[in-house]
Design a protein around this motif. Structure first.
Motif, short mmCIF file in Angstrom:
data_model
loop_
_atom_site.label_atom_id
_atom_site.label_comp_id
_atom_site.label_asym_id
_atom_site.label_seq_id
_atom_site.Cartn_x
_atom_site.Cartn_y
_atom_site.Cartn_z
N TYR B 216 36.48 35.83 45.40
CA TYR B 216 38.10 36.13 45.48
C TYR B 216 38.73 36.99 45.28
O TYR B 216 39.84 37.60 46.41
N GLY B 217 37.42 37.81 44.55
CA GLY B 217 38.65 39.13 44.56
C GLY B 217 38.34 39.99 45.54
O GLY B 217 39.36 41.33 46.39
N ALA B 218 37.39 39.73 46.71
CA ALA B 218 37.52 40.40 47.82
C ALA B 218 38.24 40.67 49.31
O ALA B 218 38.85 41.02 49.66
N ARG B 219 38.85 39.27 48.96
CA ARG B 219 39.83 38.97 49.65
C ARG B 219 41.26 39.92 49.34
O ARG B 219 41.84 40.23 50.36
N LEU B 220 41.29 39.70 48.46
CA LEU B 220 42.35 41.21 47.32
C LEU B 220 42.21 41.70 48.02
O LEU B 220 42.97 42.87 48.59
N SER B 221 41.54 42.66 47.52
CA SER B 221 41.22 44.01 47.36
C SER B 221 39.52 44.27 47.70
O SER B 221 38.17 44.37 46.67
N SER B 244 33.13 44.87 34.18
CA SER B 244 32.78 44.08 32.88
C SER B 244 33.64 42.70 32.77
O SER B 244 35.01 42.59 33.42
N LYS B 245 34.14 41.84 31.98
CA LYS B 245 35.12 40.56 32.03
C LYS B 245 36.60 41.47 31.52
O LYS B 245 37.46 40.69 31.13
N GLN B 246 36.32 42.75 30.91
CA GLN B 246 37.49 43.07 30.47
C GLN B 246 37.65 44.00 31.36
O GLN B 246 39.17 44.83 31.72
N ASP B 247 37.24 44.20 32.75
CA ASP B 247 38.30 45.29 33.65
C ASP B 247 39.22 45.04 34.28
O ASP B 247 39.43 43.25 34.36
N PRO B 248 40.37 45.35 34.25
CA PRO B 248 41.14 44.89 34.65
C PRO B 248 42.34 44.63 35.35
O PRO B 248 42.72 43.79 35.86
N MET B 249 40.85 45.09 36.68
CA MET B 249 41.15 44.58 38.54
C MET B 249 40.91 43.24 38.49
O MET B 249 40.94 41.82 38.61
N LEU B 250 39.77 42.58 37.54
CA LEU B 250 39.33 41.10 37.24
C LEU B 250 40.18 41.02 36.40
O LEU B 250 40.08 39.67 37.60
N GLN B 251 40.65 41.21 35.58
CA GLN B 251 41.81 40.32 35.31
C GLN B 251 42.84 40.07 36.32
O GLN B 251 43.17 38.54 35.54
N ARG B 252 43.07 41.24 36.74
CA ARG B 252 44.78 41.17 37.83
C ARG B 252 44.02 39.28 38.81
O ARG B 252 44.31 38.35 39.06
N VAL B 253 42.75 39.75 39.17
CA VAL B 253 42.29 38.45 40.22
C VAL B 253 42.16 37.34 39.68
O VAL B 253 42.63 36.88 40.47
N LEU B 254 41.67 37.40 38.71
CA LEU B 254 41.61 35.62 37.42
C LEU B 254 43.32 35.54 38.01
O LEU B 254 43.30 34.21 37.29
N LYS B 255 43.77 35.88 37.34
CA LYS B 255 45.61 35.71 36.34
C LYS B 255 46.36 34.94 38.16
O LYS B 255 46.70 34.12 38.69
N ILE B 256 45.17 36.12 39.64
CA ILE B 256 46.44 35.48 40.71
C ILE B 256 45.47 34.29 41.13
O ILE B 256 46.14 33.77 41.38
N ARG B 257 44.48 34.02 40.91
CA ARG B 257 43.66 32.98 41.21
C ARG B 257 43.85 31.73 40.50
O ARG B 257 44.40 30.81 40.85
N GLN B 258 44.14 31.74 39.16
CA GLN B 258 44.58 31.36 38.73
C GLN B 258 46.52 30.13 39.10
O GLN B 258 46.81 29.27 39.26
N TYR B 259 46.94 31.95 39.60
CA TYR B 259 48.27 31.13 39.88
C TYR B 259 48.35 30.45 41.66
O TYR B 259 48.80 29.29 42.09
N GLU B 260 47.02 30.71 42.00
CA GLU B 260 47.00 30.25 43.34
C GLU B 260 46.52 29.01 43.41
O GLU B 260 47.25 27.65 43.71
N TYR B 261 45.97 28.38 41.82
CA TYR B 261 45.44 27.45 41.75
C TYR B 261 46.79 25.96 41.16
O TYR B 261 46.28 25.23 41.42
N LEU B 262 48.02 26.89 40.45
CA LEU B 262 49.15 25.85 40.82
C LEU B 262 49.28 25.68 41.88
O LEU B 262 50.07 24.13 41.95
N PHE B 263 49.41 26.79 43.18
CA PHE B 263 49.96 26.06 44.22
C PHE B 263 48.81 24.73 44.91
O PHE B 263 49.29 23.98 45.58
N ILE B 264 47.50 25.01 44.10
CA ILE B 264 46.61 24.49 45.15
C ILE B 264 47.13 22.60 44.58
O ILE B 264 46.94 21.46 45.26
N ASP B 265 47.22 23.01 43.10
CA ASP B 265 47.52 21.37 42.47
C ASP B 265 48.94 20.90 43.06
O ASP B 265 48.98 19.79 42.78
#
Lengths: 269, 388
Positions: B216-221, B244-265
């Protein structure tokens, strides 16, 4: 109507007496049958098509014509069944003459020679059967046509509708266990061909007359044991459908649901 | 209660970073708690759960409209079925309680970056990012028979299923109003999926979840996330390492994925609505259709074997042959009428759902472009900082 089928002949051969009698019986028989057929014969006289539907025909450039609207049989035009039959029997008589000679009996009816007489008699009966069949299947009084650029739906009263998707400009084929349908444009005419078991092929050819207010539907029956097909045309006149005060929608759960159309808004008048 | 986080609008130390952050704010990113970056809630036996995405089924309607009649396909009914049947599978999987979140979604939403790098990055971004994606093709659906081609692939590109499932419904199946007449078929799919899952270790399932996040991250970056993955000879993706779980880029991607899940829901809510409204009518349609199919088949078989009772070439013979054809076409028209009735009742809802999904999809597409652009800029910014 009581058609009298008299096939004129100049031949006087005695040999033709037996088979000639057979043909005379057949012809008389056909006349009797025709007495009982109440022909609501409102059609145009058309030429018999001698072409075999399976033979390739020169392709006409497609010119789509709009048949949309309501059509009713035009009773003002004379039916051509009798004329068509007379033409067919005339050709049959000519053939009889070639095969074994023929004579005209005292009552004016045909007597033909023995050569192929029984066959000719059977053929006469076949021609008559084809005529009756074509007359019956083409006896459609009202038709409603919905048409788009790619498809047409012809609702025919008291029988199945004709449908054609001609989007790709090649004939559409629809096979099933009871026959095969083909349809498509031939020039500016829309053709539906129905191939049935027992060697039967039925062709409906729709064309619009120049004014656009009349439509001609030529129905031709080909039978693989018949020397030539039998054709009959009917003319239809355009009419305005009666406004339906109800608006109906087909539903699955409640069947047809109709609601009364609202009166025109006074503000719109 | 989900909290909407808004980035503080304050003078940023660097104008570029400020605008990037502002971009995130404008995107309206919803920050949801991210308890576990990769894994889903575990089952009692500590096996991680696997989320499942089910794509809308392919209605399999020939483009050539002339073929619809021969194939007995009513295109609008098929369109509705392509949205309805995946939901039956969703309910079946949910009922078994063996999976994480199961969602139905349109496949068109699977956008990939327009300028995907070649090689591995291309493979990673062009393919699906769901932990487990199920797609289906409707091969046959006439109320009597249902035949589906089902394919299931996980985020590592491992193919779980790729086969046809078919089932025949009998009258009794339609009397069971509480479940789908073809419930047995969906149960088989669910059982087969579970069988494949049972062959995987907890570590493998965990890897599927992790790779799904990275893809999912690779799609975005792509530049950031493809380095964590390799592809073996058989085309399966494997982890080289994890950020790392604290990797800022990973954190951003996870937030975006959560956001997309809202759309899908939200999308799922629409399919749920369609499913509920369609259920009774669709069952009725299938029941009628089945009865007609059986009746037609019996008559056709009888017609095939019959000897025509009249002498060939006679009027009775001609009328008999033509009468058979008229009968057949009349039945066909009756089916079309039923289909029209079904469409009249269901189509408005289908169109309404489609409209709202088009809007959602449009919004999501626009967001993706923004996300990709922002993440790319952030990535470059961070690399620049490191370089400095």
């Amino acid at each position: 109507m009581n058609p009298t089928l008299v096939i004129p002949s100049n031949t006087t051969s005695k040999e033709s007496a037996t088979t000639g009698a057979a043909l005379a019986i057949a012809v008389t028989h056909t006349m009797r049958i025709f007495r009982y057929i109440t022909l609501t014969l409102m059609a145009l006289l058309v030429s018999a098509c001698g072409q075999n539907p399976t033979q390739p025909q020169p392709a006409q450039p497609i010119k789509r014509v709009d048949f949309s609207g309501h059509w009713e049989l035009d009773y003002s035009l004379k039916d051509g069944v009798q004329e068509r039959l007379e033409n067919n029997f005339y050709r049959l008589r000519k053939e009889a003459e070639r095969q074994g000679g023929a004579s005209v009996r005292a009552d004016g009816r045909l007597s033909v020679g023995t050569g192929g007489g029984r066959g000719l008699s059977a053929r006469a009966e076949t021609v008559l059967a084809m005529a009756q069949f074509v007359d019956e299947v083409s006896r459609i009084v009202v038709m409603s046509v919905d048409q788009t650029y790619n498809a047409i739906h012809i609702e025919r009263e008291e029988t199945f509708s004709l449908d054609c998707e001609y989007g790709e400009e090649k004939p559409q084929t629809f096979d099933n266990n009871f026959g095969q349908e083909r349809c498509g444009w031939d020039g500016d005419e829309l053709v539906f061909q129905l191939s049935l078991p027992e060697g039967l092929t039925l062709l409906h050819r729709f064309s619009l007359l120049s004014t656009g207010e009349h439509m001609k539907v030529t129905t031709t029956l080909y039978y693989d044991k018949a020397a030539e097909p039998f054709s009959l045309s009917r003319a239809y006149r355009r009419f305005e459908g009666v406004p339906n005060p109800y608006q109906c929608v087909q539903t699955l759960t409640k069947g047809k649901v109709c609601t009364k159309r609202s009166a025109p808004d006074e503000e719109d008048i | 209660m989900k909290k909407i986080f808004r980035f503080p609008v304050a003078p940023a130390p660097r104008p570029r970073a400020f605008w990037l952050l502002l971009g995130f704010q404008l995107l309206g990113l919803v920050l949801l708690p991210i308890n576990n970056a990769y894994g889903q809630t575990s089952q009692p036996d500590n096996t991680p759960l696997l989320d499942v995405d089910i794509g809308l089924f392919d209605p399999n309607v020939p483009k050539d409209a002339a073929k619809h009649r021969s194939a007995g396909i009513q295109p609008l009914v098929r369109q509705a079925e392509s949205r309805y049947l995946p939901f039956v599978l969703l309910q079946t999987l949910n009922a078994r309680g063996e999976w994480g979140v199961v969602r139905v979604r349109a496949m068109a939403g699977n956008q990939a970056p327009q300028n995907s790098p070649a090689g591995l990055a291309h493979n990673v971004t062009e393919t699906e990012f769901s932990p487990l994606l199920i797609t289906g093709v409707i091969e046959q659906s006439d109320g009597e028979y249902l035949r589906l081609t089902i394919r299931a692939v996980d985020s590592t590109n491992r193919e779980w299923l790729n086969q046809q499932y078919s089932a025949m419904a009998v009258e009794e199946n339609y009397e069971q109003t509480k479940q789908d007449p073809f419930q047995g078929l969906f149960n088989r799919i669910a059982a087969d999926l579970q069988n494949v899952k049972a062959t995987l270790s907890a570590a493998q399932i965990q890897a599927i979840n992790e790779i799904a996040v990275l893809r999912y991250g690779a799609r975005l970056s792509p530049a950031t996330f493809t380095e964590y993955l390799t592809q073996d000879e058989s085309g399966l993706l494997q982890l080289t390492r994890l950020p790392s779980k604290q990797d800022p880029m990973l954190q951003r991607v996870l937030k975006i994925r959560q956001y997309e899940y809202l759309f899908i829901d939200t999308e799922n809510d629409q399919y749920q609505r369609l499913f509920t409204q369609m259920k009774n009518k669709y069952t009725l349609w299938r029941q009628y259709r089945r009865e007609m199919a059986i009746y037609l088949r019996q008559e056709e078989a009888a017609a095939k074997d019959q000897k025509y009772p009249f002498q060939r070439g006679t009027l009775p013979s001609m009328k008999h042959v033509y009468g058979d054809y008229v009968w057949f076409r009349t039945q066909e028209q009756y089916i079309n009428e039923l289909s029209q009735g079904f469409n009249n009742e269901v189509l408005p809802t289908v169109l309404e759902v489609n409209d709202s999904l088009v809007t959602l999809s449009g919004d999501l597409d626009a967001k993706y472009e923004q996300w990709q652009s922002i993440l790319q800029s952030l990535f470059e910014l961070e690399r620049g900082e490191i370089a400095n």
